[in-house]
Design an enzyme around this catalytic site. Structure first.
Site, short mmCIF file in Angstrom:
data_model
loop_
_atom_site.label_atom_id
_atom_site.label_comp_id
_atom_site.label_asym_id
_atom_site.label_seq_id
_atom_site.Cartn_x
_atom_site.Cartn_y
_atom_site.Cartn_z
N GLU A 128 0.81 -1.21 0.00
CA GLU A 128 0.00 0.00 0.00
C GLU A 128 0.85 1.27 0.00
OE1 GLU A 128 -3.01 0.00 -0.74
OE2 GLU A 128 -3.30 -2.16 -0.56
N HIS A 153 1.57 2.50 -3.42
CA HIS A 153 0.56 3.43 -3.93
C HIS A 153 0.79 4.83 -3.36
CE1 HIS A 153 -1.99 0.61 -6.01
NE2 HIS A 153 -2.26 -0.11 -4.93
N HIS A 156 3.43 6.73 -5.05
CA HIS A 156 2.98 7.09 -6.39
C HIS A 156 2.22 8.42 -6.34
CE1 HIS A 156 1.00 5.44 -10.35
NE2 HIS A 156 1.83 6.44 -10.58
#
Length: 703
Positions: free
Chosen positions: A493, A496, A499
């Site tokens: 996670e 992400h 990102h």
């Protein structure tokens, strides 16, 4: 990742009406002091969670839509010829209040939902759906966008990319349909929004209602004293007596690996696989049929073809090709694992056939035999805070040079949530990160990342992102000791999160994680494998009581066992991905009477109806597919794992965990959002297209 209604937007009105403006003025006067109506004064517009009340949402949504209409009216009525700046860029800055309120509501509705939040969602979804249709079906607005699109070659970089995105989104929404067909699309969208929301709410309710209450402590043989205490605390927190077992969102339940009582294992498994069938079985059929009808109206043979039209995979055939290619390899590996399990069952004198509720229990015994590895030996070395700070944050520092520091001054939405600020190596601030670690009633199952504020050069905003996990909360005063799967999920996670945090894009619609679904899981899956990097795991795997490093022998066993049970894991994933694709490959007018019969039929068609290993998600609780944004898209986890495994293998060959490698990856992939061609970004980083070799090795399907 959760649903967020964010539009850079527009309205079906060709001009602002006196009624619309009067309504906006009235709502503004009545709610001038409401927190949701204003930009947060906190750093990076971090939300004021401590001041938001549920009663504020509906008035804020109403005002947000009214203001959005006003913003778009100005764009549509602009007498100047349509240009990128006065149309598309202007749309990116429109609807700011609606975007802010939508992010707040839909994020929190998955984190701290209650009956009041569910009622608000039921009320607002039809209005938001109509508002979105007014945008995408507006003839005058589309005419301006089409004019800019026809001259797109005069644009460059992000402007050209964003113009193409807007044009395609309007086309795919039905902008060129006849007036009659636009009316049909509106009706379908309203029905789809209602059915999808009902599906998700039924799944959420099942986490509260489909619990297993054990009153006889002796049935919990195999669990540790701390685990039993945690189940007792869970029961007490809901006013029950005994020991309460709550379900995780997947078919497989981790607790089955430990429970000796076979009857209880079966009861748990059946509660898992049968949940929400009465309510969500009919809804799944309805959703699949409505989606097929919408696809046909837009000129596609089925929903899968429509959905994949703007993804990297492009066609259902391309998806089925990669899934079907892996099925025989996965089934063969799972079959070999099943034989090992049956041998163990025979040794123990078991006189019954291997069933799904037996797999995890006996697989754990096989794992202990093969690697002499017991989960209870491992967990003391994976204490939550140490994994987070000395594992995840350490790895991110070594790879990207970032520092992640607590921000205890920032309000949070629940007492266990932690807030952090993320800094570059030069000390400059990147943004805010929240971590919500524990499972609780009212929180969606699984794990995900989302944003409260998206990075944007145009808007001058820094990212504010969060990760949600569902680790069982220990009894008061006890440490949070994690399974290795939970460690891997934490790393996943945060892939992400970076990102979103590392985005360096001008326009918000193409910033951060706003990429194709079959690209967005790439950074998260890439980030997973740092948890087994020898330097990283050696840094965080320390006994929570003594601080002693994990013994080398035990560490080696963990690393060697990392690919254990991958036949099972790959098979259950492929079965779920095939279910998703088949549900959304039905033709308009298809009649489906029985969900379970459909499941067996399509899985058998692909040679993966393997009884001991059911799909990771069955239809009635497959929220990715029916309630979330992954319809005909669950394959994306495998598609992006090809990229992730290939990229990680490449990085391993070029020095592994180094700042040079991290910065190269950050600049080529993480900073770009959706501002460029995604495969082009990958090839710029890697130097070539990906192959499946590293994926097969990663999953233990190839030596």
């Amino acid at each position: 990742m959760g649903m967020v209604f964010v539009l850079g937007g527009c309205s079906a009105q060709s001009g602002d009406t006196p009624q619309t403006q009067a309504k906006a003025n009235m709502v503004t006067q009545q709610n001038a002091d409401k927190v949701l109506l204003h930009l947060s004064p906190l750093q990076d517009q971090a939300p004021q969670f401590d001041k938001i009340v549920s009663a504020d949402y509906l008035p804020a949504f109403s005002l947000g839509m009214a203001q959005h209409d006003t913003d778009i009216t100005k764009i549509i009525n602009n007498p100047a010829p349509a240009s990128f700046d006065n149309t598309i860029s202007a749309m990116e800055t429109s609807g700011a209040l609606l975007s802010r309120v939508s992010r707040m509501f839909f994020n929190l509705s998955g984190l701290i939902s209650d009956d009041e939040m569910l009622k608000i969602q039921d009320t607002i979804l039809p209005e938001l759906t109509a508002h979105e249709d007014n945008i995408y079906l507006n003839r005058d607005l589309f005419a301006r966008i089409e004019t800019i699109y026809q001259d797109k070659d005069s644009l460059k970089g992000e402007q050209k990319r964003l113009t193409e995105l807007y044009y395609n989104n309007f086309l795919r929404a039905g902008a060129k349909l006849s007036l009659g067909d636009k009316t049909k699309i509106r009706d379908l969208n309203t029905s789809l929004a209602k059915a999808g929301a009902d599906f998700s709410q039924n799944v959420l309710k099942s986490f509260k209602n489909d619990v297993i209450l054990v009153t006889d402590k002796s049935q919990l043989l195999g669990l540790s004293a701390d685990e039993i205490a945690s189940l007792a605390a869970a029961a007490k927190s809901t006013g029950r007596e005994g020991y309460m077992i709550t379900l995780v969102n997947t078919t497989r339940q981790p607790i089955l690996a430990k429970l000796s009582n076979r009857q209880l294992r079966q009861k748990i498994w059946q509660a898992s696989t049968d949940r929400a069938m009465d309510t969500n079985g009919p809804l799944a059929i309805k959703l699949a049929q409505l989606r097929a009808d919408k696809a046909a109206l837009l000129g596609y043979p089925n929903w899968a073809a429509y959905t994949l039209g703007d993804q990297m995979a492009k066609t259902p055939d391309a998806v089925f090709a990669i899934l079907d290619d892996l099925v025989p390899k996965a089934i063969a590996k799972a079959g070999a694992e099943a034989e090992d399990i049956r041998e163990e069952m025979t040794r123990e004198g078991a006189n019954f056939e291997l069933q799904p509720w037996d797999w995890a229990f006996y697989a754990e015994k096989v794992r202990q035999q093969k690697y002499n590895l017991d989960e209870n030996q491992i967990k003391p070395y994976f204490e939550f805070n140490r994994v987070l700070k000395d594992g995840l944050f350490y790895a991110m520092n070594r790879l990207y040079g970032i520092e992640i520091k607590p921000r205890i001054d920032l309000p949070v939405w629940q007492e266990d949530v932690m807030a952090f600020e993320v800094f570059n190596q030069d000390g400059s601030s990147i943004g805010i990160f929240y971590l919500d670690p524990y499972a609780r009633p009212g929180k969606n199952g699984g794990a995900w990342m989302d944003e409260f504020v998206t990075q944007s050069g145009l808007l001058g905003t820094h990212p504010v992102v969060y990760n949600a996990l569902n680790i069982p909360k220990p009894a008061a005063g006890k440490p949070t000791l994690m399974t290795f799967d939970e460690v891997t999920t934490m790393f996943h996670e945060f892939g992400h999160a970076v990102h979103g945090l590392f985005s360096e894009v001008k326009y918000p619609s193409i910033a951060g994680t706003a990429t194709a679904r079959d690209f967005v899981e790439f950074p998260s899956q890439f980030n997973e494998d740092w948890d087994i990097n020898p330097e990283v795991i050696g840094h965080y795997a320390k006994h929570y009581q003594t601080g002693e490093p994990i013994p080398t022998e035990l560490l080696n066993k963990i690393l060697k066992s990392h690919k254990f049970n991958q036949g099972h894991d790959t098979t259950e994933y492929l079965a779920a991905a095939i279910l998703d694709m088949e549900w959304h490959s039905i033709a308009p007018g298809s009649s489906i009477d029985n969900v379970e019969a459909f499941e067996h039929k399509v899985l058998a068609k692909h040679g993966i109806d393997y009884a001991p290993v059911p799909p990771r998600y069955k239809t009635s609780y497959f929220n990715h597919s029916f309630g979330g944004g992954y319809s005909a898209g669950y394959y994306a986890y495998l598609w992006t794992e090809v990229l992730a495994a290939d990229a990680f293998s490449y990085m391993d060959q070029t020095g592994g965990l180094t700042l040079e490698n991290g910065n190269k990856y950050r600049q080529a992939i993480l900073s770009k959002g959706n501002s460029q061609d995604l495969m082009g970004d990958y090839m710029h980083f890697r130097g070539s297209k990906p192959t499946t070799d590293a994926l097969l090795k990663r999953r233990g399907l190839k030596d």
